[in-house]
Structure formats: C-alpha cells, structure tokens
Design a protein around this motif. Structure first.
Motif, PDB file in Angstrom:
ATOM      1  N   GLU A  36       0.833  -1.192   0.000  1.00 16.42           N
ATOM      2  CA  GLU A  36       0.000   0.000   0.000  1.00 16.42           C
ATOM      3  C   GLU A  36       0.876   1.254   0.000  1.00 16.42           C
ATOM      4  OE1 GLU A  36      -3.367   0.524  -0.143  1.00 16.42           O
ATOM      5  OE2 GLU A  36      -3.326  -1.560  -0.705  1.00 16.42           O
ATOM      6  N   PRO A  37       0.487   2.315  -0.730  1.00 16.53           N
ATOM      7  CA  PRO A  37       1.296   3.519  -0.818  1.00 16.53           C
ATOM      8  C   PRO A  37       1.585   4.146   0.527  1.00 16.53           C
ATOM      9  CG  PRO A  37      -0.462   3.540  -2.459  1.00 16.53           C
ATOM     10  CD  PRO A  37      -0.688   2.344  -1.586  1.00 16.53           C
ATOM     11  N   ASN A  38       0.605   4.198   1.417  1.00 13.16           N
ATOM     12  CA  ASN A  38       0.811   4.846   2.701  1.00 13.16           C
ATOM     13  C   ASN A  38       1.897   4.149   3.510  1.00 13.16           C
ATOM     14  OD1 ASN A  38      -1.123   6.725   2.174  1.00 13.16           O
ATOM     15  ND2 ASN A  38      -2.779   5.596   3.164  1.00 13.16           N
TER      16      ASN A  38
ATOM     17  N   ALA B 127      -2.129   5.023 -16.000  1.00 10.81           N
ATOM     18  CA  ALA B 127      -1.269   4.841 -14.834  1.00 10.81           C
ATOM     19  C   ALA B 127      -0.594   6.136 -14.407  1.00 10.81           C
ATOM     20  CB  ALA B 127      -0.206   3.783 -15.125  1.00 10.81           C
ATOM     21  N   LEU B 128      -0.678   7.175 -15.245  1.00 13.99           N
ATOM     22  CA  LEU B 128      -0.023   8.455 -14.937  1.00 13.99           C
ATOM     23  C   LEU B 128      -1.021   9.610 -14.870  1.00 13.99           C
ATOM     24  CD1 LEU B 128       3.057   8.026 -17.306  1.00 13.99           C
ATOM     25  CD2 LEU B 128       3.036   7.780 -14.821  1.00 13.99           C
TER      26      LEU B 128
ATOM     27  N   PRO C 247      -2.784  -1.820 -11.152  1.00 11.60           N
ATOM     28  CA  PRO C 247      -2.210  -2.815 -10.235  1.00 11.60           C
ATOM     29  C   PRO C 247      -0.921  -2.333  -9.610  1.00 11.60           C
ATOM     30  CG  PRO C 247      -2.850  -3.820 -12.314  1.00 11.60           C
ATOM     31  CD  PRO C 247      -2.950  -2.345 -12.513  1.00 11.60           C
ATOM     32  N   LEU C 248      -0.736  -2.671  -8.347  1.00  8.50           N
ATOM     33  CA  LEU C 248       0.512  -2.402  -7.653  1.00  8.50           C
ATOM     34  C   LEU C 248       1.560  -3.436  -8.028  1.00  8.50           C
ATOM     35  CD1 LEU C 248      -0.927  -1.702  -4.113  1.00  8.50           C
ATOM     36  CD2 LEU C 248       0.338  -0.039  -5.452  1.00  8.50           C
ATOM     37  N   VAL C 249       2.820  -3.013  -8.083  1.00 11.49           N
ATOM     38  CA  VAL C 249       3.925  -3.950  -8.260  1.00 11.49           C
ATOM     39  C   VAL C 249       4.387  -4.356  -6.871  1.00 11.49           C
ATOM     40  CG1 VAL C 249       6.249  -4.269  -9.158  1.00 11.49           C
ATOM     41  CG2 VAL C 249       4.614  -2.877 -10.428  1.00 11.49           C
TER      42      VAL C 249
ATOM     43  N   SER D 254       5.956   6.206  -8.376  1.00 13.31           N
ATOM     44  CA  SER D 254       4.911   5.725  -9.292  1.00 13.31           C
ATOM     45  C   SER D 254       3.943   4.797  -8.568  1.00 13.31           C
ATOM     46  CB  SER D 254       5.539   4.992 -10.476  1.00 13.31           C
ATOM     47  OG  SER D 254       6.281   5.877 -11.275  1.00 13.31           O
ATOM     48  N   GLN D 255       4.496   3.941  -7.691  1.00 17.27           N
ATOM     49  CA  GLN D 255       3.636   3.029  -6.940  1.00 17.27           C
ATOM     50  C   GLN D 255       2.741   3.760  -5.941  1.00 17.27           C
ATOM     51  OE1 GLN D 255       3.279  -0.538  -7.321  1.00 17.27           O
ATOM     52  NE2 GLN D 255       4.056   0.361  -9.204  1.00 17.27           N
TER      53      GLN D 255
END
Length: 527
Positions: free
Chosen positions: A11-13, A292-293, A501-503, A491-492
């Motif tokens: 997760e980004p956080n 994605a951007l 989707p997350l990498v 980016s993630q």
C-alpha cells in the motif's frame, strides 16, 4: 536505492511511512560532492538565474525605454508617437517574453532527446548571448524592433531552461538530495530577481545613459556556464537509459556521488527500464492517455498553474504604491524594494536547506496556506490604509510575508515534483506539459490582471486567496510525499488513486536482480 528495501505491504501509505526510517538504519547518507554542487550552481547560473533577472530588469529602465521608442518614432516619421502606440509597444515588449517561453517549452522534449540534458543547457546559452546583443545594441541601431525580438529570444531561452534544468538536476542527484539540489533552480531565480533590482538602482545601471548595459549583463552568466558546464558529466540516467552508454553512466555516477562502487545506482536505473518495458521517449499524447499516470499529470498541471496564478506577480504591482502611501520619498523607494528580493532569496535558501527534512508536501501546503492567510490580511489592511497612518506599514509587512511564503515551497518545488513524479521515458513530455501550463498561465496573468485590478481594486487579492486555498486543499488530499524515494516508489504511490495494479515486493526484487544480470544487458537493445 535497492529494490529490496521496500516494505512488505504494497500500500502507498505504508511505503511512504516506513521506507525512510528503514533507510536510515541500513545505509549511511552520502555527502554532497563538489562535482554535484558545481553542476547544480553553474547549470542554474546560465538558466534559471537569467529567467529571474529578466523578471525584474525591465522595471528600472521602463521610462527610458519608452523615451527611446518616442525618439526613434520621431526620427523615422517626423512626428511624436501617440500615447496608445507607446503603451502597445511597451506591452508587446513585456508580454512577448512569455510567448517566447512557451515556444521554448515546446522545444524541450526534442532537444533533450537529441543532445541530452547538459547539451540542451549548453545550446541554450546561444539564445542568451543573441538576446543580450539584440537588447544591448538596439539603442545604438535606433531600432526598437531589436528590443522586442531580443525579449522574445530571451523568452525562448527561459522556456528551455525552466524545463531542461530541473530535469538535469533531478537526474544527477542522489535521491536523499534531490529536493535540495533541485532547489538550486528556485534559489538562482530569486538571486536573479535580486540582481536585477540591485543593478537597476540609479547609482549603478538604472540611468538613461546606461540602461542598455543592464541587458548586456545577460551574456555574462551564459558565458560562465559555457566555460564550466562542458567539463561536468551528462545525466547518468540519460546516458544509460537513452544512449545505452553504461560506461559513461558509471563514470558520471562516480563523479556526482564521489564513490567508486555505483553498482546499486546502476541496478536501480536498470530496474526502472525493465519495469517500464520500453526505452523509447513517450510523446505528450502518450503521456496524457496513460491511465497509470493520470493523477501525476493532473498534479503537475495544478501545481504549475497555482505557481503562476497564486498572485505573486500582482504583489510587485502594489509594492511601490504602498510605500508611497507610507510617506517614503520617491528616491528612497527603490532601496526599500530591495528588501523584497532579499526576503525572496533568503526564503528560497532556507527551503533548500530543510526540504529533505520536512518534505515537499508539507512545504507546498504550508506555502499556499500561508499565502492565502496573508492575502486576506493584506486585503483588510489595504482597505483601511487611508484611515490610519501606520496601516501601510502593516500592508508592506504582509507583502514580505506573502513573498517569503511563496519562496518557502510553491516558488521552487513544482519544478522538483515534475521531475520526481515521472520515470525516465515520460519525463521530457511531462516537462513539456508543465512548461506549457507555466507560460500560458504567466501570459494570462500579465494580460488579465490589469483589468481585474481595475474592476476589483484591492479586492483583487481575494481571487489569489481562493487559488491558494484550492491548491493547498488539492495537494493535501492527492499528493503523496516523494522525499527519499526512487522514481519507481513514487509511481507506486499513485497506483491506488490511478486504479492500476501495484507492483509487489517480490516482483520488484526480481526486476532488480534481472536488471543487474547480463541477460538484461543483452535484452535492453532489443526493446
């Protein structure tokens, strides 16, 4: 800079909150090197410094230039120039700078692809020298057209510089210094503004017999950059990912980082190239259509628009009038105005020193919020200015506070963010979009503010208050922190809001391992 330093939770956080602490415990921060400082300083000296200088240099000789226009018109046509024609010629002289800037921004993607980041900065010095000659010799040639063309050419120089320089600084900096090195752009802009104010003083070059030397000065920083920058390395990311010159990239990394073992840095760049699955430079259309951007693009557009529309240009318009109302003599006002340039430069330096501790996001949100607060106070003080003799002093204090708030974050971080939010293949197109927004907004403010000020008077600042509040609210809810993160990490951080989707950690580690192998070195040329 290793991929395995990611946390387990994708997760980004969680990435945002845990990576810096983990980083501190496993890797000793690198020291800044002389090569990196020289590249940042001399790169900015011939680029953003000239942009800042041009923002202020036309103020001091404005009356003398209009007199020159009138004299030239008399010599050509045998009659005085009309007041409307003088106003039109002066407006063209001032506003054509932004039109040139827009053209320069449109050229950046092609130039950085063909001749690299450093090569673009070096080529750009040619525009500065040509502009200096046109502006300095226009009076001798009795041609006001030379001044207008010179301002246009200088605009092209600034348009290229404000995109190519942040791109270069972002790519040569280690990630824990990206913000501080990137702030050289902002600091040198402020220093350029201050230099223009100082040289424009009547005791120096702000005289009718010397104003052309104000423009001749433009050639000096450009020539200094031409003498130093050729001996400094090109962006190692450009060399490795676009020129596929691994030996050159390794040499550049060693020079900028001051260490022999740069395998981790090379591995990170290789992994980024593998993850993108392409080495061709994306067009603006491809960037805009990439889901994605999507929010990275929106964020750059919002921050760049707020950078120009937050009202700092309007502040310069009011400063002299407020000082006049405060009872200061006309011949003293230019020296007091110097305090605005000094505060601007000081705030930019402080921002550069603390950006890696505080982060980009807090500084941006604080800067826009503080500007909104002081715009509100300034509106109140201006409306009571005629009733109390001490009120103009409070108004001028608010002006200084607005300038300091702007330079604490919004004045430089938008350029840093544009380089950080995009990976290598999309970065030139992102800077083109940022440049277009920057210069279109710049032109719009110059065109519309006089009408807005005429209709709203002192309440015009409430418009800028709203812009600053909206900018701060957007950044609070959308922008993740980017300090001390790789471009892949950033980016993630946007993956969730972009609904892509997350990498996960395992895939990133696999990419890093493959990136360091010979197999990838054979694979990259075929992409």
């Amino acid at each position: 800079m290793e991929m395995r330093e990611q946390t387990e939770d994708p997760e980004p956080n969680n990435i945002e909150s845990t990576e810096p602490d983990h980083k501190k415990s496993t890797e000793k921060p690198q020291r800044i090197t002389a090569c990196l400082v020289n590249a940042a300083f001399f790169g900015a000296l011939g680029s953003s410094y000239l942009y800042g200088y041009n923002l202020s240099v036309v103020n001091a000789p404005a009356l003398y230039i209009k007199t020159f226009y009138n004299q030239t018109w008399m010599e050509r046509y045998g009659e005085p120039i009309g007041a409307d024609m003088v106003t039109m010629l002066w407006s063209i002289t001032v506003s054509i700078f932004a039109i040139g800037g827009l053209l320069g921004a449109l050229c950046v993607t092609l130039l950085t692809k063909l001749i690299g980041r450093k090569g673009t900065l070096l080529l750009n010095n040619g525009f500065a020298v040509i502009a200096a000659l046109l502006l300095a010799l226009g009076e001798k040639a009795r041609s006001f057209e030379m001044l207008i063309i010179g301002r246009f050419v200088m605009g092209v120089d600034s348009g290229i510089a404000l995109s190519a320089l942040p791109m270069y600084l972002g790519e040569i900096s280690p990630r824990h210094m990206r913000g501080s090195i990137g702030q050289f752009n902002s600091i040198l802009i402020c220093l350029g503004v201050f230099t223009g104010q100082v040289l424009g003083l009547p005791e120096l070059l702000g005289q009718e017999s010397r104003w052309n030397f104000l423009f001749a000065f433009l050639a000096l920083p450009a020539l200094l950059q031409l003498c130093v920058l050729p001996f400094l390395p090109e962006s190692p990311r450009f060399l490795l990912m676009e020129r596929r010159d691994e030996a050159g990239a390794e040499k550049a990394f060693r020079a900028f980082l001051g260490k022999k073992d740069v395998s981790k840095e090379l591995e990170e760049v290789h992994a980024e190239g593998w993850a993108q699955n392409t080495l061709h430079m994306a067009s603006v259309t491809e960037l805009l259509l990439n889901p994605a951007l999507r929010w990275q693009v929106i964020t750059v557009i919002v921050t760049m628009a707020c950078y120009q529309l937050c009202g700092l240009n309007a502040i310069w318009y009011y400063t002299n009038g407020i000082l006049r109302d405060s009872g200061f003599a006309e011949n003293v006002i230019p020296y007091i105005v110097l305090s605005t340039g000094g505060i601007e430069t000081l705030a930019a330096v402080v921002s550069g020193l603390v950006i890696e501790r505080i982060g980009r996001r807090p500084l941006l949100i604080f800067g826009f919020s503080a500007m909104a607060f002081f715009f509100g106070l300034l509106t109140v003080f201006l409306n009571f200015q005629d009733q109390y003799t001490w009120m103009p002093y409070l108004s001028f204090t608010c002006i200084l506070a607005v300038i300091a708030s702007f330079c604490s974050g919004p004045g430089g971080i938008p350029f840093v963010l544009t380089g950080e939010l995009f990976e290598q293949s999309y970065r030139p197109a992102a800077f083109m979009i940022a440049g277009i927004v920057n210069w279109v907004a710049n032109f719009a403010v110059g065109l519309l503010f006089p009408f807005m000020q005429e209709s709203l008077q002192t309440y015009a600042f409430l418009v800028f208050l709203v812009v600053c509040v909206l900018g701060a609210v957007y950044l609070y809810f959308i922008l993740p922190e980017t300090k001390n993160k790789t471009f892949m990490d950033i980016s993630q951080s946007f993956a969730k809001i972009n609904k892509v989707p997350l990498v996960n950690k395992e895939i990133e580690n696999e990419l890093a391992i493959k990136a360091g192998s010979k197999e990838l070195n054979h694979y990259i040329p075929s992409l």
